[in-house]
Design an enzyme around this catalytic site. Structure first.
Site, PDB file in Angstrom:
ATOM      1  N   SER A 188       0.828  -1.205   0.000  1.00  0.00           N
ATOM      2  CA  SER A 188       0.000   0.000   0.000  1.00  0.00           C
ATOM      3  C   SER A 188       0.868   1.264   0.000  1.00  0.00           C
ATOM      4  CB  SER A 188      -0.883   0.002   1.247  1.00  0.00           C
ATOM      5  OG  SER A 188      -1.672   1.171   1.275  1.00  0.00           O
TER       6      SER A 188
ATOM      7  N   CYS B  25       1.015   3.474  10.476  1.00  0.00           N
ATOM      8  CA  CYS B  25       1.574   4.563   9.676  1.00  0.00           C
ATOM      9  C   CYS B  25       2.306   5.549  10.578  1.00  0.00           C
ATOM     10  CB  CYS B  25       0.498   5.307   8.902  1.00  0.00           C
ATOM     11  SG  CYS B  25       1.206   6.649   7.929  1.00  0.00           S
TER      12      CYS B  25
ATOM     13  N   GLY C 119       9.203  -5.481   3.482  1.00  0.00           N
ATOM     14  CA  GLY C 119      10.213  -4.583   4.028  1.00  0.00           C
ATOM     15  C   GLY C 119      11.499  -4.746   3.268  1.00  0.00           C
ATOM     16  N   GLY C 120      11.722  -3.909   2.279  1.00  0.00           N
ATOM     17  CA  GLY C 120      12.970  -3.953   1.532  1.00  0.00           C
ATOM     18  C   GLY C 120      13.064  -5.057   0.503  1.00  0.00           C
TER      19      GLY C 120
ATOM     20  N   GLY D  94       7.452  -2.984  -1.716  1.00  0.00           N
ATOM     21  CA  GLY D  94       7.075  -1.581  -1.535  1.00  0.00           C
ATOM     22  C   GLY D  94       7.893  -0.615  -2.358  1.00  0.00           C
TER      23      GLY D  94
END
Lengths: 224, 305, 305, 224
Positions: B21, B131, B244-245, B266
């Protein structure tokens, strides 16, 4: 820098390309100065590590470049005698714009604004195109002393500009016609996905990279 | 059943790849670049009860092997998302989509999820309690087990769709928060959201990000993400969406070995719009290289050191 | 007073550069490579009450823009450090050194610090409450404000030397822990220690690190470190030693703008043994580039966004 | 790969160098196969991203290399008829060692162990030096069928070895004399600073990169 490759996606003056540079994570957006056949000309100022690396690149280096980004300038509203105003790093995109307008048979006046004589560039190139060129320098070391607003002609049908915010604010007040401003912002993706470069306009939120970088005078809201 | 298929909370996916997202909008920008129906699914832009502009710009900062963003949940609000975005999304994407939801109160979350529960194309609800960009907002929910559990319960009460809670990595004990969400009825856990980071512009001596700090993502955070996915996957009995990465097919395999059933990609979508397409295309060769017949065989398959 | 001089807790340093504990041994290996007296100081290998071998190997893993280590506080124990290491150290380093101390109980910390308090060459005690590699050890102290404060009080009671508490970044609220240490009498705060990370070997499907997880460091973690240095420096009134991914003179300036009085350089010493020498040599030019006359002028000098 | 540069720091056979490779954070330690004047020869097996990148390097590439790392083999105890045993990736360091021992007038026997014929390398190079060379392959596709322990001669004054752990354990039992083993371990710095590659020995904790990689038979403790 000039690049050779597929430039078919580049439609309008005022568009930008996004360069992948070794050793940097994010791409670097650079406005299109000129495109002719498969040759793309980019003029940039070294402002940080990314542009520093670009200036250190050797002839023959291959780059991953996303092209055809941004909306670019709308030429349909130029009228017969459009005025182009480029300030410093905002000068390059005026070149392709001038070429396109001249090709449409317009009488093109160009004002190039700089701080001092050493910074002046592309004056002759614009003259060679057949534009009426005025140069201003803040210290008066070249051309008209002062700001681009001190060189505004009496008459012009429409204006197009690219440059720093203070110049934009001054032009917004000083101009008598409508016009189009090309904005700069730190971008994440450069193609509208990340909302990293959004701004508020009269017509709603816009992404500088996708709905811009060119905004019409009427839709701009100046942040305080 | 292909060798890439996975089942996430009861929904079959052609492959485990999920653009995260905030890096994929509502899909159209990418649909112009490739057919996004090759994706397992994607998690659309974080949606809130009211429309939001988000944070002032600059919202983006360059980092070594990563970036910081402080967009601040810009979105038109759930009503407009349903009325305007989902119909457009339906035209370019024909699979169940993951609806990412954020809020600033328990009621916000419940309100937004209740409306999205009626949307046929929404397959999963990804509830973002993490967030880091909204002051007093999402962050606080994600840093307390009780608050995260409360959000989970409130959302579960208004939807029959699988609820996946997306956790913040900026915590002392990610496992405690994941367990609290599981006990509160979460159908899955998604992690990690971005690490809170900062950069300063040496020329202006100001933070690069107008909001001072922002969410740090990119390949740089992969080892932290992998560690948390491993810890959580070994502590809960519900599926884990790892991210994540992640930027390569090898990263996807590593995440799945650590315990991920599906994998979010992402920041890499932003620097390479073809990233997810390339990862999906490269997965079979990478699986062959490491003697993996079917991805389901390696989920949580990491051996003891 | 040169333009690089800083004063850390009452001790003058020729420059703010401090090789971080665990990346510089007791100095001799580097003394063979360059004259380490050019350093501001260095923080020697984490020392404990009893000698330790540490964790099984492999203890090291490669990451994007960083590395994971799980050495686990290998050291000969404080008595041997004082009897054998310090005399050797004295031969190659003629400035006050920073003694890094870890422990597994309040008594451990007090015992070790009391002995080091008698050592003339020890300028500062850097109390590590954050080593992520020791099960049930250092980590737990660094993740609770009360425990961190308790360690601080116990150490302050046995030494007249400045006590700098080194904090773990693997926490929800680094500011609360820093404030607790300040209230407990800490003379300075050092941060960040490593982030807890993990990698898996795709060939063996085992964690690369025998200890499964380890401390992630290197340029990748710089944005997280900078953020925490900024948060802590703006919350406490004692000096902050900033570190985490620092590898260039520009990184040093950024850390100091965020609020660091001195700057630790860690992993970079391992991949480039000349790193600290080069950073010190490059600082004046970098300062000129950003119009900085004296480093003391920029400590905490970041402007509001 | 062969590198040209300052090799003066390389003293003993059995030392290693540490290479900085673009795109990787940690350096990659590689044992010295041979050094002659300013030419350094490294032979490595592609086992991961780092060595993969090395094998993709073009002629003329410049590398940052730390040299003279590790203790290397002690030749003073070799006796008149030393035995060298290299297994797979452990073969290269045996080459410089053989050259040095021959230069001292020793009668050098070399056993090279591989899994299968395709993996065999440097057999001729060792023969060209004038060593008595025996090759073993597990599948018998070349030389003696079996392990290096199946090729041990009756008589030898001392032994030097480099190779995989299972071979080491077998040699430890099967050898009648003392000897030296060169160990491999994941390293952080490669010069003794980080304690990343420590091991327990009879004579205390040792760093493979600094106090090793060569350990004497008598000081080795075998982890279970």
């Amino acid at each position: 820098m000039t690049l050779r490759g597929d430039t078919l996606a580049i439609k309008n003056a005022g568009e930008f390309v996004n360069l992948k540079i070794d050793g940097f994570y994010l791409r670097r957006p650079i406005s299109v100065c000129d495109v002719e056949g498969d040759v793309l000309t980019l003029i940039y100022k070294v402002v940080g590590g990314g542009t520093e690396a670009m200036s250190a690149m050797e002839k023959g280096t291959e780059l991953l470049v996303m092209t055809g980004l941004g909306n670019g300038y709308d030429l349909s509203v130029a009228g017969e005698s459009p005025l182009l105003i480029g300030g410093g790093v905002g000068v390059p995109p005026m070149y392709l714009l001038a070429r396109r307008l001249l090709a449409l048979g317009k009488r093109v006046t160009v004002i190039l604004g700089f701080n001092t004589a050493d910074e002046v560039f592309y004056e002759d190139e614009f003259k060679a195109l057949g534009c009426d060129v005025k140069v201003t320098t803040v210290d008066g070391s070249h051309g008209i002393k002062g700001f681009v607003t001190d060189a505004l002609p009496e008459e012009y049908s429409y204006f197009y500009t690219c440059g720093p915010m203070p110049m934009f604010r001054a032009l917004f007040k000083a101009t008598s016609t409508s016009g189009q401003f090309s904005f700069e912002e730190r971008m994440g993706c450069g193609f509208g996905a990340c909302m990293g470069c959004s701004c508020k306009t009269v017509t709603g939120y816009k992404r500088i990279c996708k709905d811009g970088p060119v905004l019409k005078k009427e839709e701009i809201i100046w942040a305080d | 059943m292909g060798r890439l298929n996975v089942n996430l909370c009861g929904i079959e996916m052609d492959n485990p790849i999920i653009p995260a997202s905030g890096t994929f909008g509502y899909g159209y920008e990418f649909a112009e670049i490739y057919d996004i129906n090759i994706l397992g699914t994607f998690s659309f832009k974080g949606t809130t009860k009211e429309g939001r502009f988000g944070n002032p710009t600059p919202r983006i900062a360059e980092c070594t092997a990563g970036m910081i963003n402080a967009v601040g949940l810009q979105n038109p609000g759930v009503e407009k998302v349903i009325a305007e975005e989902l119909p457009k999304l339906k035209k370019c994407f024909h699979k169940p989509v993951m609806a990412n939801v954020s809020g600033f109160s328990i009621h916000d979350y419940a309100y937004t999820c209740a409306l999205l529960d009626n949307e046929e194309q929404v397959g999963w609800l990804e509830v973002n309690v993490s967030c880091p960009n909204v002051h007093g907002g999402g962050m606080s929910f994600g840093t307390s087990p009780d608050a995260a559990a409360e959000v989970t319960r409130a959302v579960k009460a208004v939807t029959k769709k699988p609820v996946i809670v997306k956790l913040s990595p900026n915590v002392t004990d990610i496992v405690a928060i994941a367990k609290a969400c599981e006990e509160a009825g979460a159908d899955g856990i998604s992690l990690i959201n971005t690490l809170l980071g900062m950069r300063i512009d040496l020329k202006t001596r100001k933070p690069v990000i107008a909001n001072t700090m922002g969410g740090f993502s990119g390949p740089a955070i992969f080892p932290v993400a992998l560690r948390m996915v491993y810890q959580v996957a070994h502590a809960v009995n519900i599926p884990v969406v790892g991210g994540g990465g992640v930027s390569t097919a090898e990263n996807v395999i590593e995440m799945m070995l650590a315990g991920a059933t599906a994998v979010e990609v992402g920041a890499q979508n932003l620097v390479n719009p073809m990233a997810c397409k390339e990862i999906i295309e490269n997965l079979p060769a990478a699986m062959d290289k490491y003697h993996i017949d079917n991805l389901n065989d390696i989920i949580g398959g990491v051996k003891n050191g």
